[in-house]
Write a protein that holds these residues in place. Structure first.
Motif, PDB file in Angstrom:
ATOM      1  N   LYS A 247     -66.617 -19.675  11.960  1.00 47.38           N
ATOM      2  CA  LYS A 247     -66.075 -20.934  11.429  1.00 47.38           C
ATOM      3  C   LYS A 247     -66.725 -21.260  10.089  1.00 47.38           C
ATOM      4  CE  LYS A 247     -65.171 -25.752  12.719  1.00 47.38           C
ATOM      5  NZ  LYS A 247     -65.301 -26.783  13.782  1.00 47.38           N
ATOM      6  N   ILE A 248     -68.027 -21.006   9.986  1.00 48.92           N
ATOM      7  CA  ILE A 248     -68.745 -21.191   8.723  1.00 48.92           C
ATOM      8  C   ILE A 248     -68.462 -20.021   7.789  1.00 48.92           C
ATOM      9  CG2 ILE A 248     -71.004 -21.436   7.631  1.00 48.92           C
ATOM     10  CD1 ILE A 248     -70.361 -23.825   9.333  1.00 48.92           C
ATOM     11  N   GLY A 249     -68.525 -18.815   8.326  1.00 51.10           N
ATOM     12  CA  GLY A 249     -68.391 -17.613   7.509  1.00 51.10           C
ATOM     13  C   GLY A 249     -67.078 -17.506   6.770  1.00 51.10           C
ATOM     14  N   GLN A 250     -65.981 -17.888   7.415  1.00 49.49           N
ATOM     15  CA  GLN A 250     -64.680 -17.753   6.742  1.00 49.49           C
ATOM     16  C   GLN A 250     -64.560 -18.730   5.583  1.00 49.49           C
ATOM     17  OE1 GLN A 250     -61.067 -19.229   7.985  1.00 49.49           O
ATOM     18  NE2 GLN A 250     -61.859 -20.983   9.119  1.00 49.49           N
ATOM     19  N   LEU A 251     -65.084 -19.944   5.724  1.00 47.48           N
ATOM     20  CA  LEU A 251     -65.030 -20.911   4.622  1.00 47.48           C
ATOM     21  C   LEU A 251     -65.871 -20.437   3.442  1.00 47.48           C
ATOM     22  CD1 LEU A 251     -65.313 -24.250   6.651  1.00 47.48           C
ATOM     23  CD2 LEU A 251     -63.251 -23.284   5.600  1.00 47.48           C
TER      24      LEU A 251
ATOM     25  N   MET B 229     -76.216 -22.011   7.336  1.00 44.51           N
ATOM     26  CA  MET B 229     -75.516 -23.191   6.850  1.00 44.51           C
ATOM     27  C   MET B 229     -74.938 -24.033   7.997  1.00 44.51           C
ATOM     28  SD  MET B 229     -73.287 -22.061   3.501  1.00 44.51           S
ATOM     29  CE  MET B 229     -74.031 -21.949   1.879  1.00 44.51           C
ATOM     30  N   THR B 230     -74.927 -25.347   7.798  1.00 40.40           N
ATOM     31  CA  THR B 230     -74.180 -26.250   8.674  1.00 40.40           C
ATOM     32  C   THR B 230     -72.779 -26.427   8.095  1.00 40.40           C
ATOM     33  OG1 THR B 230     -74.822 -28.223   7.439  1.00 40.40           O
ATOM     34  CG2 THR B 230     -76.319 -27.480   9.199  1.00 40.40           C
TER      35      THR B 230
ATOM     36  N   TYR C 108     -70.800 -26.396  -0.500  1.00 37.93           N
ATOM     37  CA  TYR C 108     -70.670 -25.137  -1.244  1.00 37.93           C
ATOM     38  C   TYR C 108     -69.222 -24.916  -1.661  1.00 37.93           C
ATOM     39  CZ  TYR C 108     -70.550 -20.095  -2.117  1.00 37.93           C
ATOM     40  OH  TYR C 108     -70.353 -18.859  -2.678  1.00 37.93           O
ATOM     41  N   GLU C 109     -68.300 -25.155  -0.733  1.00 30.63           N
ATOM     42  CA  GLU C 109     -66.873 -25.002  -1.001  1.00 30.63           C
ATOM     43  C   GLU C 109     -66.446 -25.909  -2.159  1.00 30.63           C
ATOM     44  OE1 GLU C 109     -63.201 -24.772   2.101  1.00 30.63           O
ATOM     45  OE2 GLU C 109     -64.231 -26.697   2.020  1.00 30.63           O
TER      46      GLU C 109
END
Length: 268
Positions: A18-22, A229-230, A237-238
């Motif tokens: 969920k974090i990695g794809q963003l 990352m949370t 970051y995005e």
């Protein structure tokens, strides 16, 4: 219409990805946004759906003229963009691509994520139970990618994560690796123009497959960058990446977008 189902396994859990794809999408878009091409983020905000619940809606313009084959570049404006709209209700997402210059062209992608090795043959029964489709497994470690995109540091056969200890994947890794998850993607490509339909739809699926392979390889190869990352961290970051990417892309296109849309209206 050409429908295919892609299954891409990852040495991660669904919660981790969920974090990695963003992170991957933002960094990849920024890296690809050079020389006036790449991704401009038009909108990125929370969205609520009565059925799927809370999610995130994004709209982007994808500039990619140089990535087209020569026969396609001959019939489109020198600079044009594809509009991407995405609804992220993770672990379920919907992504649509359209082009104002090519009104009969569209790509529709539905994605579901599960903690398994791609073994759920009924995952899209509600969406496409009776539709004929080819199921394509994509192996991030063993499938070849176009040479121009290859980086040894992003090769799962060579990369090993310092934070998770995962990596250096070998042939057959999907049979025994833990953890493992699968990204299931139902991809529909439409280009309803007589004489070109089959050629274009097959070409687009090849491009989609390459993008999925490259993106998922990067998401894993960059795991040490995003693993701690949370969700708040990755959203910040995005946001920063979108701002930097828009500056790179928009400065070179601000005077051309109106011309493109005018061209499209004239053509239709």
């Amino acid at each position: 219409m050409l429908l295919k189902e892609y299954r891409i396994c990852m040495p991660l859990t669904v919660d981790e990805y969920k974090i990695g794809q963003l992170y991957m999408i933002s960094k990849h878009s920024h890296e690809q946004s050079d020389r006036g091409e790449g991704v401009e983020v038009v909108q990125n905000e929370p969205f609520e759906d009565p059925y799927h619940g809370n999610g995130q809606f994004t709209e982007k313009r994808v500039y990619l003229n140089s990535k087209l084959p020569s026969w396609a570049r001959a019939v489109v404006p020198k600079i044009f963009y594809v509009t991407e709209k995405a609804w992220n209700y993770y672990p379920y997402t919907i992504t649509e691509y359209t082009c104002s210059f090519l009104p009969k062209f569209s790509i529709h992608i539905e994605t579901k994520y599960e903690d398994n090795k791609g073994s759920n043959d009924s995952i899209f029964d509600n969406e496409a139970k009776d539709l004929e489709r080819e199921v394509c497994f994509i192996d991030i470690a063993c499938d070849e990618i176009p040479e121009r995109y290859y980086k040894e540091s992003e090769d799962p056969k060579h990369f090993k994560s310092e934070k998770t200890g995962r990596g250096q994947l070998r042939e057959g890794w999907r049979d025994s690796h833990q953890p493992i998850m699968c990204s299931y993607k139902l991809v529909t490509v439409k280009f309803e123009v007589w004489g070109l339909q089959t050629r274009v739809e097959q070409f687009v699926h090849k491009v989609v497959r390459d993008i999925l392979l490259i993106g998922h390889r990067q998401a894993f190869a960059w795991v040490d960058e995003w693993y701690d990352m949370t969700m708040d961290d990755v959203r910040e970051y995005e946001k920063n990446m979108h701002e930097q990417t828009n500056i790179k892309v928009c400065n070179q296109h601000s005077s051309t977008v109106d011309d493109i849309e005018s061209h499209a209206q004239t053509s239709t």
